[in-house]
Design a protein around this motif. Structure first.
Motif, PDB file in Angstrom:
ATOM      1  N   THR A   9     -42.320  38.162  24.270  1.00 21.18           N
ATOM      2  CA  THR A   9     -43.115  39.197  23.625  1.00 21.18           C
ATOM      3  C   THR A   9     -43.771  38.682  22.348  1.00 21.18           C
ATOM      4  N   ARG A  10     -43.240  37.617  21.788  1.00 19.15           N
ATOM      5  CA  ARG A  10     -43.787  37.019  20.560  1.00 19.15           C
ATOM      6  C   ARG A  10     -43.893  35.516  20.752  1.00 19.15           C
ATOM      7  N   VAL A  11     -44.973  34.958  20.209  1.00 22.03           N
ATOM      8  CA  VAL A  11     -45.169  33.519  20.262  1.00 22.03           C
ATOM      9  C   VAL A  11     -45.533  32.999  18.870  1.00 22.03           C
ATOM     10  N   ASP A  12     -45.284  31.733  18.637  1.00 19.53           N
ATOM     11  CA  ASP A  12     -45.769  31.050  17.453  1.00 19.53           C
ATOM     12  C   ASP A  12     -46.995  30.250  17.877  1.00 19.53           C
ATOM     13  N   ILE A  13     -48.065  30.380  17.126  1.00 17.03           N
ATOM     14  CA  ILE A  13     -49.271  29.604  17.395  1.00 17.03           C
ATOM     15  C   ILE A  13     -49.433  28.613  16.246  1.00 17.03           C
ATOM     16  N   VAL A  14     -49.279  27.339  16.558  1.00 18.65           N
ATOM     17  CA  VAL A  14     -49.395  26.277  15.553  1.00 18.65           C
ATOM     18  C   VAL A  14     -50.874  25.918  15.444  1.00 18.65           C
ATOM     19  N   LEU A  15     -51.476  26.264  14.304  1.00 18.21           N
ATOM     20  CA  LEU A  15     -52.912  26.074  14.112  1.00 18.21           C
ATOM     21  C   LEU A  15     -53.280  24.673  13.637  1.00 18.21           C
ATOM     22  N   ASN A  16     -52.328  23.969  13.066  1.00 19.47           N
ATOM     23  CA  ASN A  16     -52.560  22.590  12.652  1.00 19.47           C
ATOM     24  C   ASN A  16     -51.229  21.932  12.342  1.00 19.47           C
ATOM     25  N   SER A  42     -61.509  21.034  13.873  1.00 15.18           N
ATOM     26  CA  SER A  42     -61.443  22.493  13.938  1.00 15.18           C
ATOM     27  C   SER A  42     -62.170  23.043  15.161  1.00 15.18           C
ATOM     28  N   GLU A  43     -63.247  22.409  15.601  1.00 10.55           N
ATOM     29  CA  GLU A  43     -63.950  22.886  16.791  1.00 10.55           C
ATOM     30  C   GLU A  43     -63.057  22.800  18.026  1.00 10.55           C
ATOM     31  N   LYS A  44     -62.310  21.734  18.140  1.00  5.17           N
ATOM     32  CA  LYS A  44     -61.396  21.555  19.272  1.00  5.17           C
ATOM     33  C   LYS A  44     -60.282  22.609  19.213  1.00  5.17           C
ATOM     34  N   VAL A  45     -59.758  22.845  18.017  1.00  6.10           N
ATOM     35  CA  VAL A  45     -58.697  23.847  17.860  1.00  6.10           C
ATOM     36  C   VAL A  45     -59.226  25.232  18.217  1.00  6.10           C
ATOM     37  N   ILE A  46     -60.423  25.557  17.765  1.00  7.47           N
ATOM     38  CA  ILE A  46     -61.014  26.866  18.060  1.00  7.47           C
ATOM     39  C   ILE A  46     -61.196  27.045  19.568  1.00  7.47           C
ATOM     40  N   ASN A  48     -59.389  25.662  21.830  1.00  2.00           N
ATOM     41  CA  ASN A  48     -58.031  25.848  22.346  1.00  2.00           C
ATOM     42  C   ASN A  48     -57.527  27.263  22.084  1.00  2.00           C
ATOM     43  N   ILE A  49     -57.909  27.842  20.944  1.00  2.00           N
ATOM     44  CA  ILE A  49     -57.512  29.216  20.630  1.00  2.00           C
ATOM     45  C   ILE A  49     -58.050  30.170  21.684  1.00  2.00           C
ATOM     46  N   ASP A  50     -59.283  29.962  22.111  1.00  2.00           N
ATOM     47  CA  ASP A  50     -59.854  30.815  23.157  1.00  2.00           C
ATOM     48  C   ASP A  50     -58.994  30.793  24.418  1.00  2.00           C
ATOM     49  N   VAL A  51     -58.560  29.608  24.813  1.00  2.00           N
ATOM     50  CA  VAL A  51     -57.717  29.462  26.005  1.00  2.00           C
ATOM     51  C   VAL A  51     -56.357  30.140  25.777  1.00  2.00           C
ATOM     52  N   ILE A  52     -55.774  29.888  24.626  1.00  2.00           N
ATOM     53  CA  ILE A  52     -54.454  30.465  24.309  1.00  2.00           C
ATOM     54  C   ILE A  52     -54.518  31.986  24.305  1.00  2.00           C
ATOM     55  N   VAL A  53     -55.526  32.541  23.650  1.00  2.00           N
ATOM     56  CA  VAL A  53     -55.645  34.009  23.576  1.00  2.00           C
ATOM     57  C   VAL A  53     -55.840  34.600  24.964  1.00  2.00           C
ATOM     58  N   SER A  54     -56.609  33.949  25.791  1.00  2.00           N
ATOM     59  CA  SER A  54     -56.790  34.414  27.168  1.00  2.00           C
ATOM     60  C   SER A  54     -55.456  34.450  27.918  1.00  2.00           C
ATOM     61  N   LEU A  78     -57.884  29.828  10.995  1.00  2.00           N
ATOM     62  CA  LEU A  78     -56.985  30.978  10.862  1.00  2.00           C
ATOM     63  C   LEU A  78     -57.741  32.276  11.111  1.00  2.00           C
ATOM     64  N   PHE A  79     -58.898  32.436  10.470  1.00  2.00           N
ATOM     65  CA  PHE A  79     -59.670  33.675  10.622  1.00  2.00           C
ATOM     66  C   PHE A  79     -60.172  33.849  12.050  1.00  2.00           C
ATOM     67  N   TYR A  80     -60.561  32.771  12.684  1.00  2.00           N
ATOM     68  CA  TYR A  80     -61.008  32.853  14.071  1.00  2.00           C
ATOM     69  C   TYR A  80     -59.861  33.342  14.967  1.00  2.00           C
TER      70      TYR A  80
END
Length: 175
Positions: A9-16, A42-46, A48-54, A78-80
């Motif tokens: 139900t909860r995950v940790d998302i390591v942003l860097n 940061s572009e690569k991380v962003i 990846n965030i799209d994939v993770i959020v999906s 972080l804001f993205y």
């Protein structure tokens, strides 16, 4: 009846993996700058965030802790992530040492993202010199305390953690 969950139900998302502290108790093996192999992208991380959020949406994850390293080193990432998690209704908190928070970051959190969640931070010691020794950064205690005050002044709740080590235990036991 036992309810079996198919996902957390909860995950940790390591942003860097970067951090401006070098805490002696840190569990992150990448904390030593000598171990860095590639430059932060940061572009690569962003992307990846799209994939993770999906994936989080598909898995019906309810809550996320945004962490690192130090997530405030790259506030645009972080804001993205906050924006994307807000879009799918995931509750979140930020795990940060707080020393990089600024009035502008606070304003973005509160005004743009209507932040009403908690920020988690560590205060390694109530003793200023010991805190600085633990973080390996002179002045870290004062910056953490000032940041907690700044958050409080702006209505942001802060949860404060302390890692209890033998050295801290001995000092506080003898107080």
């Amino acid at each position: 009846m036992i309810h079996r969950m198919s996902t957390p139900t909860r995950v940790d998302i390591v942003l860097n993996q970067d951090c401006n502290h070098k805490c002696v108790h840190c569990y992150n093996p990448w904390r030593d700058q000598c171990n860095k192999k590639e430059k932060y992208n940061s572009e690569k991380v962003i992307s990846n965030i799209d994939v993770i959020v999906s994936e989080l949406k598909k898995a019906n994850v309810w809550s996320a802790i945004l962490t690192g390293g130090e997530p405030l080193l790259h506030p645009e990432v972080l804001f993205y992530c906050i924006e994307k998690l807000n879009e799918i209704g995931v509750s979140m908190s930020i795990n940060t040492n707080l020393t990089l928070i600024t009035p502008q970051i606070i304003e973005t959190l509160t005004e743009k993202y209507k932040w009403n969640n908690i920020i988690l931070t560590s205060l390694p010691s109530l003793n200023e010199s010991l805190c600085d020794e633990i973080t390996c950064i002179k002045g870290s205690y004062r910056r953490i305390i000032d940041a907690i005050d700044l958050c409080a002044e702006n209505g942001i709740r802060v949860g404060i953690n302390t890692v209890v080590t033998k050295k801290i235990y001995v000092i506080y036991r003898n107080m």
